[in-house]
Design a protein around this motif. Structure first.
Motif, PDB file in Angstrom:
ATOM      1  N   THR A 117       0.832  -1.213   0.000  1.00 15.29           N
ATOM      2  CA  THR A 117       0.000   0.000   0.000  1.00 15.29           C
ATOM      3  C   THR A 117       0.859   1.252   0.000  1.00 15.29           C
ATOM      4  N   LEU A 118       1.912   1.260   0.816  1.00  8.38           N
ATOM      5  CA  LEU A 118       2.792   2.428   0.891  1.00  8.38           C
ATOM      6  C   LEU A 118       3.502   2.673  -0.436  1.00  8.38           C
ATOM      7  N   ALA A 119       3.904   1.594  -1.141  1.00  7.36           N
ATOM      8  CA  ALA A 119       4.583   1.746  -2.426  1.00  7.36           C
ATOM      9  C   ALA A 119       3.656   2.360  -3.467  1.00  7.36           C
ATOM     10  N   VAL A 120       2.392   1.870  -3.520  1.00 13.59           N
ATOM     11  CA  VAL A 120       1.439   2.441  -4.482  1.00 13.59           C
ATOM     12  C   VAL A 120       1.118   3.887  -4.112  1.00 13.59           C
ATOM     13  N   LEU A 121       0.978   4.157  -2.821  1.00 16.81           N
ATOM     14  CA  LEU A 121       0.723   5.525  -2.372  1.00 16.81           C
ATOM     15  C   LEU A 121       1.876   6.452  -2.770  1.00 16.81           C
ATOM     16  N   SER A 122       3.105   5.994  -2.590  1.00 19.69           N
ATOM     17  CA  SER A 122       4.269   6.805  -2.961  1.00 19.69           C
ATOM     18  C   SER A 122       4.312   7.072  -4.461  1.00 19.69           C
ATOM     19  N   LEU A 123       3.965   6.053  -5.256  1.00 23.04           N
ATOM     20  CA  LEU A 123       3.949   6.257  -6.710  1.00 23.04           C
ATOM     21  C   LEU A 123       2.857   7.244  -7.106  1.00 23.04           C
ATOM     22  N   ALA A 124       1.717   7.198  -6.420  1.00 25.99           N
ATOM     23  CA  ALA A 124       0.609   8.100  -6.761  1.00 25.99           C
ATOM     24  C   ALA A 124       0.956   9.553  -6.473  1.00 25.99           C
ATOM     25  N   THR A 125       1.901   9.799  -5.544  1.00 29.73           N
ATOM     26  CA  THR A 125       2.278  11.196  -5.266  1.00 29.73           C
ATOM     27  C   THR A 125       2.945  11.853  -6.469  1.00 29.73           C
ATOM     28  N   ARG A 126       3.415  11.057  -7.414  1.00 34.29           N
ATOM     29  CA  ARG A 126       4.034  11.624  -8.634  1.00 34.29           C
ATOM     30  C   ARG A 126       2.975  12.164  -9.593  1.00 34.29           C
ATOM     31  N   ARG A 127       1.698  11.745  -9.402  1.00 35.02           N
ATOM     32  CA  ARG A 127       0.559  12.254 -10.184  1.00 35.02           C
ATOM     33  C   ARG A 127       0.756  12.072 -11.684  1.00 35.02           C
ATOM     34  N   LEU A 151      -8.030   0.787  -3.912  1.00 31.56           N
ATOM     35  CA  LEU A 151      -7.056   1.392  -4.825  1.00 31.56           C
ATOM     36  C   LEU A 151      -7.368   2.866  -5.073  1.00 31.56           C
ATOM     37  N   ALA A 152      -8.663   3.155  -5.303  1.00 30.59           N
ATOM     38  CA  ALA A 152      -9.053   4.552  -5.535  1.00 30.59           C
ATOM     39  C   ALA A 152      -8.727   5.410  -4.323  1.00 30.59           C
ATOM     40  N   LEU A 153      -8.965   4.893  -3.124  1.00 31.01           N
ATOM     41  CA  LEU A 153      -8.665   5.643  -1.912  1.00 31.01           C
ATOM     42  C   LEU A 153      -7.165   5.905  -1.787  1.00 31.01           C
ATOM     43  N   VAL A 154      -6.366   4.890  -2.063  1.00 28.13           N
ATOM     44  CA  VAL A 154      -4.904   5.056  -1.986  1.00 28.13           C
ATOM     45  C   VAL A 154      -4.418   6.060  -3.025  1.00 28.13           C
ATOM     46  N   VAL A 155      -4.931   5.966  -4.250  1.00 28.47           N
ATOM     47  CA  VAL A 155      -4.496   6.866  -5.323  1.00 28.47           C
ATOM     48  C   VAL A 155      -4.886   8.313  -5.011  1.00 28.47           C
ATOM     49  N   VAL A 156      -6.112   8.514  -4.555  1.00 29.00           N
ATOM     50  CA  VAL A 156      -6.552   9.875  -4.227  1.00 29.00           C
ATOM     51  C   VAL A 156      -5.700  10.453  -3.100  1.00 29.00           C
ATOM     52  N   THR A 157      -5.420   9.633  -2.084  1.00 29.62           N
ATOM     53  CA  THR A 157      -4.573  10.106  -0.978  1.00 29.62           C
ATOM     54  C   THR A 157      -3.177  10.452  -1.473  1.00 29.62           C
ATOM     55  N   GLY A 158      -2.617   9.590  -2.309  1.00 32.88           N
ATOM     56  CA  GLY A 158      -1.282   9.856  -2.845  1.00 32.88           C
ATOM     57  C   GLY A 158      -1.237  11.104  -3.701  1.00 32.88           C
ATOM     58  N   MET A 159      -2.253  11.311  -4.536  1.00 37.08           N
ATOM     59  CA  MET A 159      -2.275  12.495  -5.383  1.00 37.08           C
ATOM     60  C   MET A 159      -2.450  13.762  -4.544  1.00 37.08           C
ATOM     61  N   PHE A 160      -3.234  13.658  -3.476  1.00 41.20           N
ATOM     62  CA  PHE A 160      -3.380  14.809  -2.587  1.00 41.20           C
ATOM     63  C   PHE A 160      -2.046  15.164  -1.933  1.00 41.20           C
ATOM     64  N   ILE A 161      -1.333  14.148  -1.444  1.00 37.56           N
ATOM     65  CA  ILE A 161      -0.020  14.398  -0.834  1.00 37.56           C
ATOM     66  C   ILE A 161       0.951  14.971  -1.870  1.00 37.56           C
TER      67      ILE A 161
END
Length: 422
Positions: free
Chosen positions: A101-111, A160-170
């Protein structure tokens, strides 16, 4: 002037700590999920406590968690590939759930959707495979899972949607902080540049004011002092007269210097208009002083009347005075004793022009007076700021000519009349 505060960049220690605690939390979450999974399995199937297959699966689960943790630490080298590897390795590991989860969240921060979409599809597929494998070999062997696939897929899609949205917000917040930091740095550089420009302008103003005030008086002092030093045949009366001129100009120079220094110390004075400025009406004093120094001066008004000069705008009158002052000072420095011709001409509503000429001596003066070399340059800057222009140079006939012209603005309520001439 105090510039905007620049947001400090986190130190290396703070960055390391930020990554460390996130990874620690992810490992802790995975351990909780794994312990809960194996606890439920042993509670429902007590007979499998000593099963070699369960122990082997448990050890494999721990090894996958360690591998995922190592891959996560190295994710910055290739974020997309490493995240895909973490998802793949963590497919069959309940202890790796937090790190995945943390890896996908970190990747999502790149938007970047080109990275998020394939990783999301891979994670959904890996979840289906992992759920089947864990159910068949760990939690519920032999159970038919076909009816569970859709439920698992929906839950995983929502997660997945929740993780991606959180990552993009960060990621957006990080970009905003970086943008604010850059804007603060740019604003600080601009403020420093404005401060430097203000200091340079103030230095130029001080230099121009000191030159305008002192150069004329001190050149007279130096010229008459030189006469006392080199002319041995002066009678006592001439010596007294020359010494009186030196004393008078020295006192006037000191008085004017005191005024300028008072202006510079006054924090409320922002420009040179804060002190009384000479105007063209005082030009006769300049001419008389030059004649007393031994340089014959002729002054001609060409198509300009005395009454017209009295109505000159204050700034124009002051600039004309400065031009005459500087040219007479230069004539005394470079051509002492040579005749100087001053001609003023123009018309109200058009332009007023001043021309000063003097012959250039064939030999250098015996006692050269000190010069800054920037007097005419300063005058040219003054005139440029008011829409005027200044030209100076040696002519083919052996004379040095300074020509200055300025707009002659007439107040709206004052009609333009024909000059009476002199």
């Amino acid at each position: 002037m105090t510039g905007p505060a620049v947001l400090p960049r986190p130190s290396r220690g703070r960055r390391v700590w930020a990554h460390t605690w996130r990874l620690a939390v992810a490992v802790l979450v995975g351990v909780v999920v794994g312990v809960a999974t194996y606890g439920v399995t042993l509670e429902e199937q007590p007979g499998r406590a000593d099963s070699p297959g369960l122990m082997l699966w448990f050890l494999l689960d721990l090894v996958c968690m360690v591998v995922c943790a190592v891959l996560y630490v190295a994710r910055r080298q290739a974020p997309l590939a490493v995240t895909g590897a973490v998802i793949t390795v963590g497919t069959f590991s309940t202890f790796s759930a937090g790190i995945t989860t943390l890896a996908v969240l970190s990747l999502a921060t790149r938007r970047r959707w080109a990275e998020i979409v394939p990783v999301g599809l891979l994670w959904c597929g890996a979840t289906l495979v992992g759920e089947r494998a864990i159910s068949n070999h760990l939690t519920d062997p032999g159970r038919e899972m076909a009816h569970m696939d859709l439920t698992v897929l929906v839950v995983q899609a929502v997660y997945l949607a929740l993780v991606v949205v959180t990552g993009m917000f960060i990621g957006g917040r990080r970009a905003l902080v970086a943008s604010l930091r850059e804007q603060a740095a740019i604003a600080r550089r601009e403020a420093d540049a404005r401060d430097d420009g203000a200091r340079a302008a103030e230095r130029n103003r001080i230099a121009r004011e000191m030159h305008d005030v002192l150069a004329h008086r001190l050149s007279l002092v130096a010229l008459h002092s030189g006469a006392l030093e080199y002319r041995a045949g002066l009678d006592p009366e001439q010596v007294r007269e020359t010494a009186a001129v030196v004393r008078e100009n020295a006192h006037e120079a000191l008085g004017e210097l005191r005024e300028v220094l008072g202006l510079l110390r006054d924090t409320t004075a922002t420009d040179e208009q804060s002190r009384p400025q000479p105007t063209f009406a005082q030009v006769d004093e300049l001419l008389d002083g030059t004649r007393a120094a031994g340089s014959p001066v002729t002054f001609v008004l060409d198509r300009v009347g005395e009454d017209d000069l009295a109505r000159l705008p204050a700034s124009t009158s002051r600039h004309l005075y400065r031009v005459v002052q500087e040219t007479l000072t230069n004539a005394r420095k470079h051509a002492p004793g040579a005749p100087v011709h001053v001609r003023l001409h123009g018309a109200p509503g058009e332009r007023i022009a001043l021309e000063v000429t003097n012959p250039v001596p064939t030999t250098a003066p015996t006692t050269a007076l000190p010069t800054s070399g920037w007097g005419l340059t300063g005058l040219a800057e003054r005139l440029d700021l008011t829409g005027g222009r200044l030209e100076a140079g040696r002519q083919p006939d052996g004379t040095f000519v300074v020509r200055a012209s300025l707009p002659w603005v007439v107040p709206a309520e004052e009609p333009v009349t024909e000059s009476s001439g002199v």
